[in-house]
Structure formats: C-alpha cells, structure tokens
Write an enzyme that holds these catalytic residues in place. Structure first.
Site, PDB file in Angstrom:
ATOM      1  N   GLU A  52       0.861  -1.201   0.000  1.00 11.91           N
ATOM      2  CA  GLU A  52       0.000   0.000   0.000  1.00 11.91           C
ATOM      3  C   GLU A  52       0.895   1.249   0.000  1.00 11.91           C
ATOM      4  OE1 GLU A  52      -1.526   0.721   3.985  1.00 11.91           O
ATOM      5  OE2 GLU A  52      -3.344   1.650   3.200  1.00 11.91           O
ATOM      6  N   LYS A  93      -9.431   1.776  -1.790  1.00 11.05           N
ATOM      7  CA  LYS A  93      -9.615   1.182  -0.453  1.00 11.05           C
ATOM      8  C   LYS A  93     -10.990   1.519   0.109  1.00 11.05           C
ATOM      9  CE  LYS A  93      -6.990   1.056   3.931  1.00 11.05           C
ATOM     10  NZ  LYS A  93      -5.710   1.515   4.500  1.00 11.05           N
ATOM     11  N   CYS A 133      -4.681  -3.093   2.755  1.00 13.73           N
ATOM     12  CA  CYS A 133      -4.411  -3.040   4.196  1.00 13.73           C
ATOM     13  C   CYS A 133      -5.608  -3.376   5.075  1.00 13.73           C
ATOM     14  CB  CYS A 133      -3.803  -1.695   4.568  1.00 13.73           C
ATOM     15  SG  CYS A 133      -3.029  -1.773   6.193  1.00 13.73           S
TER      16      CYS A 133
HETATM   17  N1  CDT Z   1      -2.906   1.280   6.596  1.00  9.78           N
HETATM   18  C1  CDT Z   1      -3.857   0.659   7.306  1.00  9.78           C
HETATM   19  O1  CDT Z   1      -4.956   0.426   6.832  1.00  9.78           O
HETATM   20  N2  CDT Z   1      -3.545   0.337   8.562  1.00  9.78           N
HETATM   21  C2  CDT Z   1      -4.489  -0.288   9.422  1.00  9.78           C
HETATM   22  C3  CDT Z   1      -4.274   0.200  10.797  1.00  9.78           C
HETATM   23  C4  CDT Z   1      -5.381  -0.138  11.661  1.00  9.78           C
HETATM   24  S1  CDT Z   1      -5.223   0.666  13.158  1.00  9.78           S
HETATM   25  C5  CDT Z   1      -6.085  -0.336  14.156  1.00  9.78           C
HETATM   26  C6  CDT Z   1      -4.413  -1.805   9.387  1.00  9.78           C
HETATM   27  O2  CDT Z   1      -5.460  -2.437   9.396  1.00  9.78           O
HETATM   28  O3  CDT Z   1      -3.329  -2.375   9.402  1.00  9.78           O
END
Ligand code: CDT
Length: 358
Positions: A50, A137, A203
């Site tokens: 990402e 996303k 992500c």
């Molecule tokens: N970049 C991204 O989507 N990060 C999120 C952070 C979540 S914070 C609880 C992830 O799901 O890894």
C-alpha cells in the site's frame, strides 16, 4: 510449467522515510522488480505494498497543503497513474520487463469537477502496457481529527481519503497457457478453466470478511493485498481495559503480526483462494511497521513468508487448481449460503444489541 501455475513475487519494502526522495524509493522498487524477474522461475506478477512510493503519510498531521499534495499521483479520464511524472519510470520499467504488478499509491482523481483523493492500487499489465484494474480502499481506518498527544502515531486516512465502494474481480490474460475464452458456446461456469480471476484489497480491508466474500462470490482465485501496519500504537489499537498492564512493544508487535496472519489465513480459507500479502516494514519516520509479508494458500496455510523487515522478495509458484476443492466442497457458495438468513448484514452497519432483560 503447467498451464494453471502462476509465479508471484511479494515485493516487501523496507521503510520509506518522509525525507527520502522519490528517486531513491523508485530505485529500490526497480531493484526488487529486477530481482523478481531474474529468479527461477521468473515472477509473472509482482505485488508491492500500500502507498508504496512514499512514506505512509497518514501517520502525520500535515497542515502544509503543498507537502500533502506531493504524496499524490494526479489522474484524470485521459491520464492514468502510469503517466504521473513521479512514478512513470516505474511503470515504464514494468513494461520493459513485461511483468504484471499490483502497486498501491495515493490517487488524486480529477474527473472535471472537484478533485477526489483515494488510497488506491492498480493492477498493471507490463505485457500490454496498461492498467487492467483499479481498486480504491473501502475500509479506511483511523480518525478525522488528529490525536492531540505530541509524537502520537496518527492514522488520518479518514481525513485524507474518500472511501472506495466496490470490490470488482477481474480476469488477467496471458498468465496461463490454455485459458477458455469467451465464445457463444463457452460455459458460464468455467470451474477454473478461464483466465485467472484476481481481486484486490488494501491493508485494513483484509480484516473485514465482506470484501473477501465479495471476491469469493466472483470466483476469485488470488487476492492481492498491500499494507502498512503499525507495530506499536496504543492510541490506535487501544490497551486492553481488562489487562493488568499494557502490552510491551514486543508483545504488541507479536499480537499485530498474529492478527495480520489470522485475517489472511482465515479469509483465504473461507473463500478458497490464494492471497499475496505485502508489507511496507521497519522503522518509518520513527514509527515501527510490521513485516509479515506472506503468501497463503486456499487451505489457509502460509506457503512463503518474509524473513526480514526490509526490502525482500518472497516468491511462490501457485497452482490455481488448488482452489477447486474448497470452491466445490466446503465453500461451494451457491450450494451452501443462505440468503434468507442474511438480511441483517445489509440492513445494519453497526451494533444494535437485543433489548435489556427485565
Ligand atoms: N494502513 C492501514 O490500513 N492500517 C491499518 C491500521 C489499523 S489501526 C487499528 C491496518 O489495518 O493495518
């Protein structure tokens, strides 16, 4: 190579610092590409994380609009990401190598009116030199207003991006030898004999079964997912109210890695698909990101995983026929799903508890 096998390389990136030039990040990405195509067998598809071209800027509150804009690639109906000057050398190189890539980036979409900003990924075919599919996303994590604590790891995706709203699987030509093609008498259900079916997530999406199931319902054989996941951020993850003491940094990172793999293995299994999952890892701008890049099979087993927290290729040749058992037995969706029981799933986003007992 048998016709249903496809070789993937997960191109894990080490950290991209906020102070790094675009050129220095691109040059690392080009070396990973070179490595992926010169291994044996050569990668046919290379998957990057990402927001691969820059630091994970949503961890910062950035009041300076010029800096904020500098992280985005401009797109319009006439010009896709491969033409954005910051990243064109990357796509040119991909085209020269004739390989396919998934890569995450920040998209500034100008369709004629107001510019819209998304956290996006494209699937680009080096052979045909074009974007085959774009994904925006859907599940943006974090908050709109920055945390006030100095030095806090921010998660401002809800501030910087608009959410995407669809999960569209797509077929990828040229990866397998004898794919069924559309003809007037071709079957509707090809049972894995057409060109491979891919889906994309970004992500946080990997933690939500809805996207995976949407791809499962389109027969996806491989889900591609890049991520930037904070290894230690009490403000984001919360400390467990019922624990006597907060988790140490090491315990927190171990737990974040566990939840990463749990989401990937469980959802790959429940949708009978492979998944190629790629981290940006290491200490970025003083904030730790997990590694854990891995390739998962349709039974939920990890078949290859990263050993480092830096730039690293994790490769595997996947036989897509291995999706058939799950798709025709335990997770034959059409035979076993019960739409009559699922009404609530589309009626309600958040929790509504049953009434209290008297
Ligand atoms: N970049 C991204 O989507 N990060 C999120 C952070 C979540 S914070 C609880 C992830 O799901 O890894």
């Amino acid at each position: 190579m048998s016709s249903h096998q496809v070789t993937f390389a997960a191109a894990q990136l080490g950290p991209n610092q906020r102070s790094d030039s675009r050129e220095s990040v691109l040059s690392r990405m080009l070396s990973l590409l070179e490595q992926a195509v010169s291994q044996s067998p050569p990668a046919q598809v290379v998957v990057f994380p990402e927001l691969a071209f820059t630091t994970f800027f949503p961890r910062h509150f950035i009041p300076d609009d010029e800096e904020l804009q500098s992280y985005f690639e401009a797109e319009s109906p006439d010009s896709q990401v491969d033409q954005s000057p910051n990243v064109k050398p990357f796509f040119d190189h991909v085209k020269k190598l004739g390989v396919d890539v998934y890569v995450g980036y920040a998209e500034a979409w100008n369709g004629g009116e107001k510019t819209e900003y998304y956290n996006s990924a494209v699937y680009y075919s080096g052979r045909s030199g074009q974007v085959l599919a774009k994904y925006r996303k859907v599940h943006l994590p974090g908050v709109f207003e920055p945390f006030p604590e100095p030095g806090a790891t921010q998660q401002l995706e809800k501030r910087y991006f608009k959410n995407g709203n669809s999960f569209e699987a797509f077929r990828v030509p040229g990866l397998v030898g004898d794919a069924l093609k559309a003809t007037p008498d071709a079957p509707v259900q090809t049972d894995g004999r057409g060109d491979p079916i891919f889906g994309m997530l970004i992500c946080n999406d990997r933690r939500w079964p809805e996207g995976w199931r949407a791809y499962g319902l389109q027969g996806a054989e491989v889900v591609l997912c890049g991520y930037n996941t904070t290894a230690y951020a009490p403000q984001l993850l919360g400390s467990d109210l019922y624990e006597s003491k907060p988790l140490s940094r090491e315990e927190a990172e171990k737990e974040v890695l566990y939840h990463n793999q749990l989401s990937l293995t469980a959802n790959s299994y429940m949708n009978a698909c492979f998944s190629v999952n790629v981290a940006k890892a290491g200490e970025e701008d003083g904030h730790p990101l997990i590694a854990g890049t891995c390739i998962v099979d349709p039974k939920g087993y990890v078949v290859a995983e990263a050993r480092t927290k830096g730039d690293e290729i994790v490769a595997a040749t996947l036989d897509l026929r291995k999706c058939r058992a799950g798709k025709t037995k335990t997770f034959d969706l059409g035979r076993h799903r019960r739409l009559d029981a699922y009404g609530l799933l589309l009626e309600r986003a958040g929790v509504e508890e049953p009434p209290l007992l008297t």
